[in-house]
Design a protein around this motif. Structure first.
Motif, PDB file in Angstrom:
ATOM      1  N   LEU A  98      31.664 -22.912   7.742  1.00  0.00           N
ATOM      2  CA  LEU A  98      31.076 -23.646   9.038  1.00  0.00           C
ATOM      3  C   LEU A  98      29.980 -23.181   7.997  1.00  0.00           C
ATOM      4  N   GLY A  99      28.255 -23.189   8.934  1.00  0.00           N
ATOM      5  CA  GLY A  99      27.243 -22.626   8.148  1.00  0.00           C
ATOM      6  C   GLY A  99      26.901 -22.353   9.244  1.00  0.00           C
ATOM      7  N   PRO A 100      25.263 -21.777   8.480  1.00  0.00           N
ATOM      8  CA  PRO A 100      24.501 -20.877   9.701  1.00  0.00           C
ATOM      9  C   PRO A 100      24.425 -21.418  11.467  1.00  0.00           C
ATOM     10  N   LYS A 101      24.031 -20.973  11.940  1.00  0.00           N
ATOM     11  CA  LYS A 101      23.993 -21.461  13.469  1.00  0.00           C
ATOM     12  C   LYS A 101      25.375 -21.627  14.386  1.00  0.00           C
ATOM     13  N   GLU A 102      25.907 -21.980  13.099  1.00  0.00           N
ATOM     14  CA  GLU A 102      27.442 -22.604  14.038  1.00  0.00           C
ATOM     15  C   GLU A 102      28.497 -21.664  14.290  1.00  0.00           C
ATOM     16  N   VAL A 103      28.913 -21.253  15.048  1.00  0.00           N
ATOM     17  CA  VAL A 103      29.624 -20.298  15.962  1.00  0.00           C
ATOM     18  C   VAL A 103      31.866 -20.175  15.494  1.00  0.00           C
TER      19      VAL A 103
END
Length: 541
Positions: free
Chosen positions: A376-381
């Motif tokens: 996953l990338g930034p801001k993905e939990v």
């Protein structure tokens, strides 16, 4: 490496979907063990004060610590112990505990440290795996360890509270020391096992976690100097205690130790009496200090680095604690895991990003992974996968658990859920196993804890799930109210209803007022123990 504002630097590779701390070159030859490094460093400024025991009123210079550790090493050699042997350590922070640990490092003999408060059957289970040849303990623990030692055919050495007829550490310190003493050289150097600690045990029986002679355990704290005074309430069975011991040896700081359990009054006394400049404590201790009436700027004015780790800390608590410290950047939230053998990230900006555990430390890489295994990338939990590029020998004698913890590519599956923001700051949402579901809706305990903590009369709070087959995990709370408060359970439940719009995040399981929250030996709130007490208390009502 730090940026212009003094914060760790972290970069994000969008192609590999991976975050990385700075890549720094070690100053030490990989053929050296940490014991060899400390041996050389203790020879510098030999008469400089190295350790003060507040409880036992002892003071040791660097040369005294060096000689004591060398004598312990010599004793181990006389007993035939080597890199294939194990020494058990079950001790409080007494005067000679450091010399025993350093002596093991000098000899290349790993020590297996277990908390003195651990139940006897758990100690027996752990030591039946590592089979220590010598078990060092305080005299007060001798009776419950005697049978374990007999079963293992291990010798007991008392560190304090000595018993007639039982070998004491003072006898080890009488071992003759050769003029040309040198620490043992190990073929695998930094990759050899240095110590064995225990996993937290909050999700099951503790496992024996091996730690190598990796430089990361001390190089992440290279800002320390000989002018710093260090203190940690944890013993050597916790990573924070081991970090403090090793950094003191490498950087020549002065260390203050005490056998007294943590209390706000005692911590403030130590800070004021010894001008503590660096301390690392459990997150729950920050909450205690922030709400303690005696905390003020005077006893804490010497602190330049106050690190906390091992749990979630509320924003309101951090804001309160910040008012007691001398400027921003002193209060730092550290995140790590025992298996990694070091801190993974550190937040130097708790004043501006209070919910974050900071940016990655040097040598650390991290990915965020979905339940389906997708990066996953930034801001993905998702779940945090962490790698430090160091060889890990795994859980001692437990290949199955080792394979579950670290995959073939070297990534540790932390079991923590989190994400990175656009500034590459890491946020821990919750332990994956603490995720709760009520009426098919997922939530995390700390979300409700944050709401309850806004109540002026609340000192501490722990939320957990009470399961039933129809609804799932109904949130329940154990609450410690401030001294003199008449706060009731119904007040807390009503407050949550007023501030939480969704039913699944309300206190559907109820509330209990308690005098204190159960904590593990390192001060971390033990959610399962708090829940157990809640169930026992409410059953009688």
């Amino acid at each position: 490496m730090l940026d212009l504002n003094g914060n760790p630097t972290t970069s994000y590779d969008a192609v590999q979907q991976m975050w990385s701390g700075s890549d720094e070159q070690s100053l030490y030859n990989n053929e050296l063990t940490i014991g060899q490094i400390i041996f050389k460093q203790l020879q510098r400024e030999p008469q400089r004060l190295f350790q003060i025991s507040h409880t036992e009123k002892t003071r040791l210079s660097r040369t005294q610590m060096l000689h004591d550790a060398a004598k312990v090493c010599s004793y181990l050699r006389l007993q035939g112990l080597n890199a294939s042997s194990i020494v058990g350590l079950i001790g409080r922070n007494t005067t000679h505990l450091a010399a025993v640990a350093y002596g093991c490092m000098f000899n290349g003999t790993p020590f297996h440290a277990v908390n003195p408060n651990t139940e006897a059957h758990t100690i027996q289970s752990l030591y039946s795996i590592t089979k220590p040849r010598i078990i060092c303990c305080d005299g007060q623990d001798y009776v419950r360890l005697k049978d374990i030692a007999v079963a293992l055919k291990a010798q007991i050495v008392t560190l304090s509270g000595h018993i007639a007829g039982v070998t004491s550490v003072e006898q080890l310190l009488q071992t003759p020391l050769s003029e040309n003493f040198e620490p043992t050289r190990l073929e695998r150097g930094s990759e050899s096992i240095m110590a064995i600690l225990c996993s937290s045990g909050t999700t099951g029986t503790p496992k024996a976690v091996t730690l190598s002679n990796s430089r990361l355990i001390f190089e992440q704290h290279s800002y320390l100097t000989a002018n710093d005074v260090q203190y940690a309430p944890s013993t050597l069975d916790w990573l924070t205690g081991l970090i403090t011991l090793i950094t003191a040896g490498v950087y020549g700081t002065q260390r203050v130790i005490s056998t007294e359990p943590f209390s706000c009054a005692h911590f403030l006394e130590l800070c004021e009496q010894y001008s503590i400049s660096w301390a690392i404590v459990a997150a729950s201790y920050i909450a205690m200090l922030a709400n303690y009436g005696g905390t003020n700027g005077r006893p804490l004015r010497s602190l330049r680095h106050l690190l906390f780790a091992g749990g979630h800390t509320l924003v309101t608590t951090l804001q309160k604690m910040q008012t007691h410290l001398q400027g921003q950047g002193v209060l730092r939230n550290a995140y790590g895991l025992t298996e990694l053998g070091s801190i993974a990230s550190c937040n130097y900006t708790t004043h501006s990003k209070p919910n974050s555990v900071g940016r990655l430390c040097g040598g650390i890489c991290m990915r965020i992974v979905s339940d389906a295994g997708k990066f996953l990338g930034p801001k993905e939990v998702g779940e945090l996968y962490c790698r430090n590029g160091q060889l890990w020998a795994g859980y001692y004698g437990n290949e199955k658990a080792t394979a579950e913890m670290q995959d073939k590519q070297g990534w540790f599956h932390t079991g923590d859920v989190g994400y990175f923001d656009e500034d590459n700051y890491l946020y821990i949402v919750e332990r994956k196993k603490d995720m709760l579901k009520y009426m098919n809706m997922m939530y995390y305990p700390h979300e409700i804890e944050e709401v309850i903590a806004q109540m002026p009369d609340v000192s501490e709070v722990c939320v957990f799930g009470l399961w039933n087959e129809i609804e799932g995990d109904a949130a329940a709370a154990s609450v410690v109210r401030k001294k003199g408060s008449s706060l009731r359970s119904s007040d807390v439940e009503q407050f949550v209803r007023q501030h939480v719009t969704v039913k699944y995040k309300q206190l559907n399981g109820g509330t209990l007022m308690v005098d204190q929250l159960a904590k593990s030996a390192n001060g971390k709130v033990n959610r399962q123990a708090v829940k157990k007490h809640y169930l026992e208390a409410t059953k009688t009502k």
